[in-house]
Design an enzyme around this catalytic site. Structure first.
Site, PDB file in Angstrom:
ATOM      1  N   GLY A   1       6.308  -0.228   1.071  1.00 44.92           N
ATOM      2  CA  GLY A   1       7.534  -0.871   0.616  1.00 44.92           C
ATOM      3  C   GLY A   1       7.587  -2.359   0.912  1.00 44.92           C
TER       4      GLY A   1
ATOM      5  N   ALA B   1      12.094  -9.189  13.202  1.00 47.59           N
ATOM      6  CA  ALA B   1      11.633  -7.842  12.837  1.00 47.59           C
ATOM      7  C   ALA B   1      10.326  -7.553  13.569  1.00 47.59           C
ATOM      8  CB  ALA B   1      11.417  -7.759  11.335  1.00 47.59           C
TER       9      ALA B   1
ATOM     10  N   GLY C   1       5.033   1.143  10.690  1.00 48.00           N
ATOM     11  CA  GLY C   1       4.040   1.941   9.955  1.00 48.00           C
ATOM     12  C   GLY C   1       3.249   2.903  10.820  1.00 48.00           C
ATOM     13  N   GLU C   2       2.499   2.370  11.763  1.00 39.58           N
ATOM     14  CA  GLU C   2       1.664   3.234  12.594  1.00 39.58           C
ATOM     15  C   GLU C   2       2.436   3.914  13.727  1.00 39.58           C
ATOM     16  OE1 GLU C   2      -2.572   1.448  12.990  1.00 39.58           O
ATOM     17  OE2 GLU C   2      -1.166  -0.223  12.884  1.00 39.58           O
TER      18      GLU C   2
ATOM     19  N   ILE D   1       0.847  -1.193   0.000  1.00 41.19           N
ATOM     20  CA  ILE D   1       0.000   0.000   0.000  1.00 41.19           C
ATOM     21  C   ILE D   1       0.882   1.241   0.000  1.00 41.19           C
ATOM     22  CG2 ILE D   1      -1.996  -1.110   1.058  1.00 41.19           C
ATOM     23  CD1 ILE D   1      -1.211   0.234   3.710  1.00 41.19           C
ATOM     24  N   GLY D   2       2.119   1.037  -0.396  1.00 40.23           N
ATOM     25  CA  GLY D   2       3.037   2.169  -0.476  1.00 40.23           C
ATOM     26  C   GLY D   2       4.169   2.096   0.528  1.00 40.23           C
TER      27      GLY D   2
ATOM     28  N   ALA E   1      -2.515  -2.437  10.524  1.00 39.04           N
ATOM     29  CA  ALA E   1      -2.153  -2.894  11.861  1.00 39.04           C
ATOM     30  C   ALA E   1      -0.644  -3.107  12.041  1.00 39.04           C
ATOM     31  CB  ALA E   1      -2.927  -4.169  12.226  1.00 39.04           C
TER      32      ALA E   1
END
Lengths: 338, 306, 627
Positions: free
Chosen positions: A50, A283, A287-288, A47-48, A88
């Protein structure tokens, strides 16, 4: 008060990785393909953020080939295994680990054939960057040859992986539970300049330290942090979806104000790696979490610069100027009293 | 969405005026189009169908700018970008580059015309206060029988209210003409919700010329936008400053009058707070850019803070 | 429809086409010439995704009537480099990771190209100003500036071409700055998003939306719209064959309103027609009779007895309440030396992905109902749609098209159902592309929160108890509200070790635009409150903001607010890293900015004053003369 004042603020944060208070799952298929390439198939994609590149890196590392040799087939409920959803902060954690597991599964099949071909133990087989070799020997060949040999022996080296994250539901009375198996922490410092004539705030610098577990692609992580901070900045200072009796008054981008290239700070990202012990890759995610501490760091910096505290977002020029006027009145009353 | 039956591109002023005269009711004149196209969308006018769009940007008489005898003529088709890029325009109209850099963005400045900005008569149009400081006039063209006739009026009189001007049916703005202001320092102060591509909450344009010795104000011109139904000049503040010795106190005292001119219907307190500071800043910034007869430039700003 | 002939040169090739007089240059390039690199992000000149060169000047093609460009020379992103190649600037975007979702990137590449054409020595401030008309929602612009500066220096000869084209050799691929595999397709404009796709025989959909915040639907008459030439079908709730309901946690929202509408902009009916204009015209021919109902727009009002009830099942308009109880807050507050109580609020925020919602649905040769859209949750959408259209799950297929930004906003199945119904009804492909205004007015927002927070501290700064009550406006439908309330509650009081915690988060139905998933899912709203509060406490207690946070931070083995025992906790490590990197000067946060000595150092930028090029142009002339 000076026309231009400056200050700094800090905010800390925490976040959970993958779906909340439930078991999360994702699946992937991998085939080590002709020419020493690979196909990775999974149900959800880019969704962008990567993730395609991250998955290619993971598959390349696990399979011993180059990222550009990985073809990712994805995003189709009729053609790919379920990877649930893109959100999420679960992509690297859930899908990344499922691709790692599937890659390992495929490699096991390839390694078994090559070990047998070379008459060495499968656990001595190593591969990287398109080359495969047996540890402690001079046996070495290209991955292209290895796939060819494997197929001539009648085996297509395919693998599958399913990764599970074990969250538990919350108790309906006291909320107790273990919603995530992996947590991340962050801390951001903001430096701002406030124009006391207009009430405008310019964020001049942000320093963002985030634990993301093992880093797969540092530049990609920075991109997530930078993007998260600018969304946080937008919420802190200008963005405001407004309604009047249910009708929006902010129809388009002329009224719904977003940060542009002139509104953004210099951003310094510091990546802290506290590897996750419960997953093959170690990892976690970014994101959020990247935008959680941004707004409070900026608002704390505004207070540092001006002495006024804005408790309702966004801190528009108008709100800041009103608060400054109020503060002047208050300080005046206090001085008069003294 | 905007739709039309006919898109006309007259090449001469006469053709344009004829097109306007003959177009069915409801037709619209457009120049850059940067206001008309967003207007025909949800939340504003919604879907709009017009019989004809009359695009006047190819009209020969509307092209280019001309500077002579202390006047600058700006054709109605001239967009914003030249006020930033063109060195001679920058020198002649010292507040315009600072106005232009705040206006929209590079792409829109290539399309949007200064004349269009004026004709729309938005109370928050960036171009109006800057042109007011340049004592601008508008040249209006109309057909009289078969001939093109002109009239001319002060910009301050041309705009009569929000979205209202003295433009008569059948008339077109042919040009804007203003004084040049070589040797003045120019400034443009603006605040909106961010720093690019944003509508003004308040804006102030300034032009300042110093005396030959650089110690007093030879001329000061200040105009505000966004703080009332129409943009206006601060005549009282200008009168107070012209001839006065340059000092922080003088500027601050004069600026005290600024707030009472705020006549907006919304956010009045905010605009009052800002306008005083903007007047000071507009004088200060223009002063710092003014070219005095004696080379005093670096110390001027210091003088203000002395 | 009247037509005019348009002749122009596009990317070096002459084009002569018949155009609609009102069409925009953007429509002409995309629809007539199939050049979809220029995107429509807003349609109002506010985002820059549609930027193209017209006679050498960069313009926004959504603001330009196509007829205005008659006779002009046009250059689009597809024409910047030879076919199959990339310009140095495009390659620099690839190198620095300047593209994320990619939707703004063709426009951004065009603006950056224009910047360097106008001034090959533009400094960072000028570059920023020249990109000021182009919005990017993903990257934070940082990597874009890096790319433009890198390309500038290679193009003006200050750096060798290898600075763009050569990467460090990786010893390991995990942990390496591997270039984004999808970047070339994004910087070249060749990647097709759903709204860029067409299929033979494709119909165009438009949606009739509620003008009322709360109203009973008495009748919907579609006959006149259906009779309009070019209209292929009109769908309403009556076309739903199965169980009509979607949502992320509760399936409380019908594909199109049935019985009543609950917010302004809710879908009521949809038209599929041969072209967009016909579909829009048909919307005006659908007759809907409403009976307005009392509406409620404030969650606190909605919770009161006697408030209008928005969903039958939800008493008090409560969507979800999440309680957390740990220890005993009353004892904790009794132990406290200082108790601070404040109320904080956060606003509704729009995702503002540059790609508005778009989708394409068709029924394939095997009767599989297929929906292609930038959905963030194709798995769940397939589940829901199979129930809604009453088909076995393997007869429903979702394909996730390239997503031009999501941030949680594309998790909701708000339009895919209508597309599927129309495709089933017509057996033709149907496409719907939202306008920006439609996207803003009708899709989910970040939940606005009002958060009352009471925290007790010992004199030394140690937290003894925390009590939080957060009320969120969930809007008209459930969407992700339940999950947002849960995550907000779990994260509520921040990364701190607190023995006594009482938290209640409540999501409330109102007649506002629904709130839904948005990056942090409730996490930022509550932590904004807690982190503001920590500074208030530091000021009251005479502590440095870092100091009070270290003092209370969770450490290895901490027990969270939901009583989960953690093993490794990196909270203090990230705080130390931020304090060190920012070269933070310690002190009490009492508005001491004026006295700080750590300001303006490395990692900060100059304040933006606009007009960089006015100052810079003089410098470059000097520089060029010297060179």
């Amino acid at each position: 008060m000076e026309r231009i004042v400056r200050g700094r603020g800090v905010a800390a944060s925490w976040y959970g990785i993958a779906r909340t208070a439930t078991i999360d799952r994702a699946g992937a298929w991998v085939e080590i393909d002709d020419g020493g390439t690979a196909k990775v198939v999974t149900g959800v994609t880019e969704i962008g953020e990567g993730i395609l590149t991250v998955l290619a890196q993971i598959a390349a590392e696990e399979l011993g080939i180059k990222p550009e040799q990985v073809t990712i087939g994805d995003n189709d409920t009729a053609r790919a295994p379920e990877a649930a959803h893109a959100g999420a902060t679960r992509q690297t954690y859930m899908i990344g680990n499922s691709v790692a597991l599937a890659s390992r599964d495929a490699r096991t099949k390839l390694d078994r054939e090559i070990a047998d071909h070379w008459n060495v133990k499968p656990e001595d087989i190593r591969a990287f960057d398109g080359e495969i070799w047996a540890e402690g020997s001079n046996l070495r060949m290209s991955m292209e040859e290895a796939v060819d040999i494997c197929k001539k022996r009648g085996v297509v080296p395919v693998g599958s992986g399913s990764f599970t994250a074990h969250g538990t539901g919350l108790d309906p009375v006291d909320g107790s539970g273990s919603p995530w198996q992996a947590y991340v922490f962050g801390c951001q410092v903001a430096e701002v300049e406030v124009d006391t004539v207009t009430g405008e705030v310019q964020v001049l610098g942000m320093w963002a330290a985030h634990d993301i577990g093992r880093v797969i692609n540092p530049r990609g992580v920075e991109g997530q942090i930078e993007g998260g901070i600018v969304q946080g900045l937008g919420q802190a200072l200008m963005e405001d979806y407004r309604l009047e009796n249910g009708h929006t008054t902010t129809h388009g981008f002329a009224k719904y104000i977003l940060p542009t290239s002139l509104d953004i700070p210099e951003i310094t990202s510091i990546l802290v790696e506290d590897h996750d012990p419960r997953s093959p890759l170690g990892a976690k995610g970014i994101g959020e979490p990247a935008l959680v501490p941004t707004a409070p760091a900026i608002l704390n910096a505004i207070h540092d610069a001006t002495g006024v505290r804005i408790r309702s977002l966004p801190a528009t020029p108008e709100k800041i100027l009103a608060a400054l006027a109020e503060k002047r009145a208050r300080d005046g009353v206090r001085e008069a009293a003294e | 969405m905007l739709s039309c039956d006919d898109y006309l591109k007259p090449k001469s002023l006469k053709e344009a005026l004829q097109a306007v005269a003959q177009a069915p009711a409801g037709s619209r004149v457009i120049a850059g189009g940067t206001d008309t196209l967003p207007w025909a969308r949800e939340g504003r006018a919604g879907d709009v169908h017009v019989p004809a769009l009359i695009d006047v940007t190819k009209v020969a008489e509307f092209q280019g700018t001309r500077i002579e005898n202390g006047r600058c003529r700006i054709g109605a088709a001239v967009p914003y970008q030249p006020f930033l890029d063109d060195v001679s325009l920058r020198a002649a109209l010292p507040c315009m580059p600072y106005c232009a850099i705040w206006f929209a963005d590079d792409q829109i400045r290539e399309q949007a015309t200064l004349a269009g900005n004026i004709v729309n008569a938005s109370p928050v149009a960036d171009g109006t206060p800057a042109l007011l400081t340049l004592n601008a006039e508008v040249e209006l063209a109309r057909l009289e029988g078969d001939e093109v006739a002109f009239r001319r009026m002060k910009l301050a009189e041309f705009i009569t209210g929000p979205g209202r001007t003295q433009l008569m049916p059948g008339e077109l703005v042919a040009a804007i003409e203003c004084e040049t202001a070589e040797g003045y320092g120019g400034s443009f102060e603006k605040v909106g919700a961010r720093r690019s591509l944003v509508i003004s909450s308040v804006c102030v344009a300034g032009l300042v010329k110093t005396s030959e010795d650089g110690r007093s104000f030879a001329d000061v011109r200040l105009a505000a936008g966004g703080v009332g139904p129409v943009a206006f000049r601060f005549d009282d503040i200008e009168d107070e400053l012209v001839g006065a010795e340059i000092s922080e106190a003088a500027v601050e005292k004069a600026a005290d009058h600024a707030a009472r001119r705020v006549a907006s219907r919304s956010r009045v307190e905010y605009r009052r707070e800002v306008i005083r500071g903007f007047v000071i800043r507009a004088v200060e910034d223009a002063l710092a850019r003014a070219r005095p007869a004696i080379p005093h430039t670096p110390s001027l700003k210091e003088a203000i803070h002395a | 429809m009247p037509e005019q002939v348009l002749e122009l040169t596009v990317n070096g090739r002459k084009q002569k086409k018949i155009a609609k007089p009102g069409a925009r240059l953007l429509d002409f390039l995309r629809d007539e010439l199939n050049l979809t690199g220029a995107k429509e992000g807003c349609g109002a000149g506010e985002c820059g995704t549609c930027s193209v060169f017209v006679d050498g000047k960069l313009v926004k093609s959504c603001l330009m009537p196509a007829m205005k460009a008659d006779g002009a020379t046009i250059e689009t992103v597809e024409g910047l480099a030879n076919k199959g190649e990339l310009t140095p600037l495009q390659r620099a975007f690839h190198k620095t990771g300047a593209s994320q979702c990619g939707y703004c990137i063709p426009g951004m590449v065009m603006a950056a190209t224009s910047a360097l054409r106008e001034n090959p020595f533009a400094d960072r401030e000028e570059i920023k100003e020249r990109l000021g008309g182009n919005i990017c929602r993903c990257t934070g612009y940082q990597k874009i500036f890096e790319a433009v500066e890198l390309a500038r220096d290679v193009m003006n000869g200050r750096l060798p071409a290898t600075a763009i084209d050569v990467d460090e050799k990786a010893e390991k691929y995990i942990g390496a700055n591997v270039r984004r595999l999808d970047a070339p397709s994004k910087v070249s404009g060749s990647l097709r998003y759903a709204g860029d796709m067409t299929m033979p025989g494709m119909l165009h959909m438009q949606v009739l939306r509620s003008p009322h915040a709360h109203a009973k639907i008495l009748s919907i008459d579609t006959s006149e719209a259906e009779a309009l030439e070019g209209v292929e079908c009109v769908v309403t709730h009556e076309d739903v064959p199965g169980e009509d309901g979607f949502g992320v946690f509760v399936h409380d929202q019908p594909i199109m309103a049935r019985d009543k509408v609950r917010y302004v902009g809710e879908a009521v009916a949809a038209v599929a027609a041969e072209d967009l204009a016909t579909a829009r015209k048909a919307l005006g021919l659908i007759r809907v009779e409403y009976e307005e109902l009392p509406a409620v727009f404030d969650p606190f009002e909605a919770m009161k007895p006697g408030a209008p009830k928005i969903h039958d099942y939800a008493d008090g308009n409560l969507t979800k309440h999440i309680p957390i109880r740990k220890g005993d807050v009353e004892n904790g507050f009794a132990e406290a030396d200082v108790i601070i109580e404040e109320t904080y609020s956060t606003q509704a925020v729009e995702h503002a992905y540059l790609e508005p919602e778009a989708g394409l649905a068709y029924v394939d040769h095997d009767g599989v109902v297929t929906v292609l859209s930038p959905s963030q949750n194709i798995t769940h959408h397939r589940h829901m749609l199979s129930k809604i259209i009453a088909k076995p799950i393997n007869k429903v297929r979702f394909i996730m098209s390239a997503v031009g930004g999501g941030f949680g906003g594309k998790e909701d199945m708000i339009y895919q159902g209508m597309l599927a119904l129309a495709a089933m009804k017509t057996m033709r492909p149907v496409r719907l592309v939202f306008t920006r205004e439609e996207s803003i007015a009708t899709t989910a927002k970040r939940h606005p929160f009002t958060t009352r927070l009471k925290v007790g501290f010992k004199k030394d700064g140690r937290i003894t108890a925390a009590e939080m009550e957060a009320v969120a406006d969930g809007g008209a439908y459930g969407l992700s509200t339940e999950g947002v309330m849960r995550k907000a509650a779990i994260l509520s009081c921040g990364p701190y070790d607190i023995a006594n915690v009482k938290v209640d988060t409540r999501g409330i139905y109102t007649n506002n635009t629904p709130s839904g998933a948005f990056r942090t899912f409730g996490g930022m709203q509550v932590q904004f409150a807690m982190e503001s509060h920590m500074d208030l406490a530091a000021e009251r207690l005479g502590l440095d903001p870092f100091e009070i946070r270290y003092l209370n931070a969770m450490r290895d083995g901490a027990v969270t607010h939901t009583q989960q025992k953690l093993d490794s906790v990196s909270a203090t490590r990230v705080m130390e890293a931020a304090e060190k990197a920012s070269n933070w000067e310690r002190g009490v946060p009492n508005g001491r900015g004026a006295t700080r000595s750590d300001l303006g150092g490395p990692g900060t930028r100059k304040a933006c004053t606009l007009g960089a090029r006015l100052a810079e142009q003089a410098d470059h002339r000097v520089e060029e003369e010297v060179a």
